[in-house]
Design a protein around this motif. Sequence first.
Motif, PDB file in Angstrom:
ATOM      1  N   ASN A   1       0.841  -1.193   0.000  1.00 31.98           N
ATOM      2  CA  ASN A   1       0.000   0.000   0.000  1.00 31.98           C
ATOM      3  C   ASN A   1       0.879   1.247   0.000  1.00 31.98           C
ATOM      4  N   HIS A   2       1.201   1.746  -1.187  1.00 33.23           N
ATOM      5  CA  HIS A   2       2.113   2.877  -1.256  1.00 33.23           C
ATOM      6  C   HIS A   2       1.464   4.190  -0.813  1.00 33.23           C
ATOM      7  N   LEU A   3       0.146   4.293  -0.836  1.00 34.82           N
ATOM      8  CA  LEU A   3      -0.492   5.509  -0.338  1.00 34.82           C
ATOM      9  C   LEU A   3      -0.246   5.664   1.165  1.00 34.82           C
ATOM     10  N   GLU A   4      -0.288   4.549   1.872  1.00 34.26           N
ATOM     11  CA  GLU A   4       0.024   4.570   3.308  1.00 34.26           C
ATOM     12  C   GLU A   4       1.478   4.968   3.539  1.00 34.26           C
ATOM     13  N   SER A   5       2.380   4.483   2.684  1.00 37.22           N
ATOM     14  CA  SER A   5       3.797   4.837   2.789  1.00 37.22           C
ATOM     15  C   SER A   5       4.012   6.325   2.555  1.00 37.22           C
ATOM     16  N   ILE A   6       3.301   6.896   1.580  1.00 36.84           N
ATOM     17  CA  ILE A   6       3.411   8.333   1.299  1.00 36.84           C
ATOM     18  C   ILE A   6       2.889   9.130   2.493  1.00 36.84           C
ATOM     19  N   PHE A   7       1.769   8.706   3.051  1.00 37.82           N
ATOM     20  CA  PHE A   7       1.195   9.363   4.226  1.00 37.82           C
ATOM     21  C   PHE A   7       2.209   9.376   5.376  1.00 37.82           C
ATOM     22  N   CYS A   8       2.783   8.226   5.673  1.00 36.09           N
ATOM     23  CA  CYS A   8       3.756   8.120   6.774  1.00 36.09           C
ATOM     24  C   CYS A   8       5.011   8.936   6.492  1.00 36.09           C
ATOM     25  N   SER A   9       5.454   8.942   5.243  1.00 35.77           N
ATOM     26  CA  SER A   9       6.627   9.725   4.858  1.00 35.77           C
ATOM     27  C   SER A   9       6.387  11.216   5.085  1.00 35.77           C
ATOM     28  N   HIS A  10       5.190  11.683   4.748  1.00 40.26           N
ATOM     29  CA  HIS A  10       4.864  13.097   4.950  1.00 40.26           C
ATOM     30  C   HIS A  10       4.878  13.451   6.437  1.00 40.26           C
ATOM     31  N   LEU A  11       4.288  12.593   7.249  1.00 43.53           N
ATOM     32  CA  LEU A  11       4.304  12.850   8.692  1.00 43.53           C
ATOM     33  C   LEU A  11       5.726  12.893   9.220  1.00 43.53           C
ATOM     34  N   SER A  12       6.543  11.948   8.789  1.00 54.59           N
ATOM     35  CA  SER A  12       7.922  11.866   9.250  1.00 54.59           C
ATOM     36  C   SER A  12       8.733  13.090   8.821  1.00 54.59           C
TER      37      SER A  12
END
Length: 98
Positions: free
Chosen positions: A51-62
Motif C-alpha cells: 500500500n504505497h499511499l500509506e507509505s506516502i502518508f507516513c513519509s509526509h508525517l515523518s
Amino acid sequence: MRKAHSYCIEAAICLYVCSDGVCEIFQANREIRELKTFIDLISVYQQQQTNHLESIFCSHLSNQGSNVFNDDFSLIQVKLNPPQMPCNQGAEEVQPPQ
C-alpha cells in the motif's frame, strides 16, 4: 481570465488527485516541500507492491516532524484501464428529456 486546458490521459496509468495540503508540506526545517519532490516520492513508492499511499502518508508525517498535519491531507489514486472497445463504438445516442 484563466485559459482552459485539456490533456489526453493514456489508458493503463494511475492518476493521483490530491489536496493542496499534500504538496505544501512543511518539512522539519520549516521549508515547504516542492511539488517535484512529491512527484518523485510517488514514483518511488508506486513501484512497491504494498500500500504505497500509506507509505506516502507516513513519509509526509515523518518529514514534517509532527504527528499532526498543519493542513488538509487528501490523496486519491485512480487506476485507468484500457477500454474494451473504442469509446463510441456500439454506444447508443442518449436524448435529453424534453
